[in-house]
Motif scaffolding. Structure first.
Motif, PDB file in Angstrom:
ATOM      1  N   LYS A  10       6.782   2.138  28.492  1.00 23.81           N
ATOM      2  CA  LYS A  10       7.110   2.329  27.069  1.00 23.81           C
ATOM      3  C   LYS A  10       7.190   3.820  26.692  1.00 23.81           C
ATOM      4  O   LYS A  10       8.172   4.265  26.110  1.00 23.81           O
ATOM      5  N   ARG A  14      10.937   6.189  26.616  1.00 22.38           N
ATOM      6  CA  ARG A  14      11.292   6.852  25.350  1.00 22.38           C
ATOM      7  C   ARG A  14      11.370   8.374  25.542  1.00 22.38           C
ATOM      8  O   ARG A  14      12.219   9.036  24.958  1.00 22.38           O
ATOM      9  N   THR A  15      10.455   8.913  26.369  1.00 23.93           N
ATOM     10  CA  THR A  15      10.452  10.363  26.584  1.00 23.93           C
ATOM     11  C   THR A  15      11.734  10.802  27.278  1.00 23.93           C
ATOM     12  O   THR A  15      12.359  11.804  26.897  1.00 23.93           O
ATOM     13  N   ARG A  18      14.621  10.846  24.824  1.00 26.91           N
ATOM     14  CA  ARG A  18      14.590  12.012  23.927  1.00 26.91           C
ATOM     15  C   ARG A  18      14.971  13.281  24.693  1.00 26.91           C
ATOM     16  O   ARG A  18      15.651  14.151  24.184  1.00 26.91           O
ATOM     17  N   HIS A 172       4.335   5.544  19.502  1.00 26.91           N
ATOM     18  CA  HIS A 172       4.963   5.891  20.786  1.00 26.91           C
ATOM     19  C   HIS A 172       6.187   6.801  20.586  1.00 26.91           C
ATOM     20  O   HIS A 172       6.380   7.762  21.329  1.00 26.91           O
ATOM     21  N   ASP A 173       7.036   6.451  19.611  1.00 31.22           N
ATOM     22  CA  ASP A 173       8.288   7.211  19.453  1.00 31.22           C
ATOM     23  C   ASP A 173       7.996   8.668  19.119  1.00 31.22           C
ATOM     24  O   ASP A 173       8.644   9.574  19.652  1.00 31.22           O
ATOM     25  N   ASP A 174       7.033   8.896  18.233  1.00 28.27           N
ATOM     26  CA  ASP A 174       6.704  10.277  17.862  1.00 28.27           C
ATOM     27  C   ASP A 174       6.116  11.024  19.057  1.00 28.27           C
ATOM     28  O   ASP A 174       6.443  12.196  19.283  1.00 28.27           O
ATOM     29  N   ASP A 177       8.960  11.880  21.407  1.00 28.43           N
ATOM     30  CA  ASP A 177       9.757  12.966  20.835  1.00 28.43           C
ATOM     31  C   ASP A 177       9.085  14.315  21.062  1.00 28.43           C
ATOM     32  O   ASP A 177       9.735  15.283  21.487  1.00 28.43           O
TER      33      ASP A 177
END
Ligand code: NAP
Length: 286
Positions: A10, A14-15, A18, A172-174, A177
């Motif tokens: 996860k 995402r990393t 980004r 997670h998203d922050d 990012d």
């Protein structure tokens, strides 16, 4: 190159997403245990190599040419976890990696009441001992973990959990990012970062108020004695070590280990982190 482990998980996935917005794909590589799950990255020009934390040679090959390596911590606890991290760190040294970045957690400490934070402290010691440049990303406690604890309450309306303390829940998203921003601007942090947290520390009483506001349904907060919570977890099929691990999160939270709120994440993002209420609303809309 920048190499990312756990890139089919996860946070890692995402990393990488980004990161691809910040650096060309031919400067990015992933080390994954199942390359089939990273086919979409390969299609976009990312170097995909198999790398298992249980197979040191595979990691040395997967880390080849890395100016920076993002080591995503393993989803294990205790000795098994630290052994896996040691294998990866040794492989990074062997591969000649320039800098190792590691997904630690806020509250990482040898005397933490939470096993994972003790494992992170031991891993940070291993990184320090390499003599290489290193960065420990002291990630805030995942909001996703709070949402797991809320799964029953989502249906019953009662947050029946052990006594807790305020936790700076973080999305997670922050975190992904911010991690991409740190990777893209090499060497911004030496050693442990400040805690990378959401903007508010919330106990589950505050979470009940937020859940009520977001859903328009009333949510209550009931404190369940630790022993009762443990029995309930066992009755639902959780192995004893997992039940104890969950309880230790509440003990650490009561002790204020996850309470610090810090502005570094917001500075890295160039905006406020997504608030817990918005994360809950999004998760419960699915
Ligand atoms: N800050 C916090 O609050 C918090 C909370 C919980 C966990 N964590 C830590 O943060 C890490 C990342 O979180 P996440 O949400 O991205 O977890 P996740 O989705 O479970 O990702 C874990 C990644 O590790 C990979 N992995 C597991 N065993 C491996 C092995 N032997 N060799 C190579 N790769 C292996 C997995 O590979 P596959 O994709 O093949 O499964 C997966 O990509 C977790 O593993 C845990 O250490 C932090």
């Amino acid at each position: 190159m920048i190499i990312v482990t756990g890139a089919t998980g996860k946070l890692g996935r995402r990393t990488v997403e980004r990161l691809l917005e910040r650096v060309p794909a031919d400067r990015v590589g992933v080390s994954v245990r199942d390359p089939r799950k990273a086919r979409d990255f390969a299609d976009r020009g990312v170097r995909v190599r198999p790398g298992s934390f249980d197979d040191p040679a595979s990691l040395v090959h997967a880390f080849e040419g890395a100016e920076q390596l993002l080591l995503v911590s393993l989803d294990r606890v205790g000795e098994e976890c630290v052994t896996g991290h040691r294998t990866a760190i040794d492989a990074a040294v062997k591969a000649g990696v320039g800098r190792i970045l590691y997904t630690s957690q806020m509250g990482a400490a040898h005397d933490s009441r939470f096993q994972a934070c003790r494992d992170h402290a031991r891993t940070e010691d291993l990184l320090r001992a390499t003599g290489l440049p290193w960065t420990a990303l002291r990630n805030g406690f995942y909001a996703a973990s709070a949402l797991q604890f809320l799964e029953a309450a989502r249906h019953t309306g009662d947050i029946a959990l052990p006594a807790d303390g305020p936790v700076a829940w973080t999305g997670h998203d922050d975190l992904a990012d911010a991690t991409a921003a740190i990777l893209a601007e090499q060497g911004r942090f030496e050693g442990p970062t400040p805690p990378l947290t959401g903007a508010a520390a919330l106990d589950f009483g505050a979470v009940a108020e937020i859940a009520s506001r977001v859903t328009g349904r009333p949510f209550t907060r009931t404190v369940v004695p630790d022993g009762v919570f443990r029995e309930q977890a066992l009755a639902h099929g959780a192995p004893a070590p997992i039940a104890d691990l969950m309880l230790s999160i509440f003990a650490a939270a009561r002790h204020g280990e996850f309470t610090t709120v810090d502005s570094t994440l917001a500075e890295l993002l160039g905006r406020e982190p997504v608030p817990f209420g918005a994360l809950l609303e999004r998760a419960w809309a699915e």
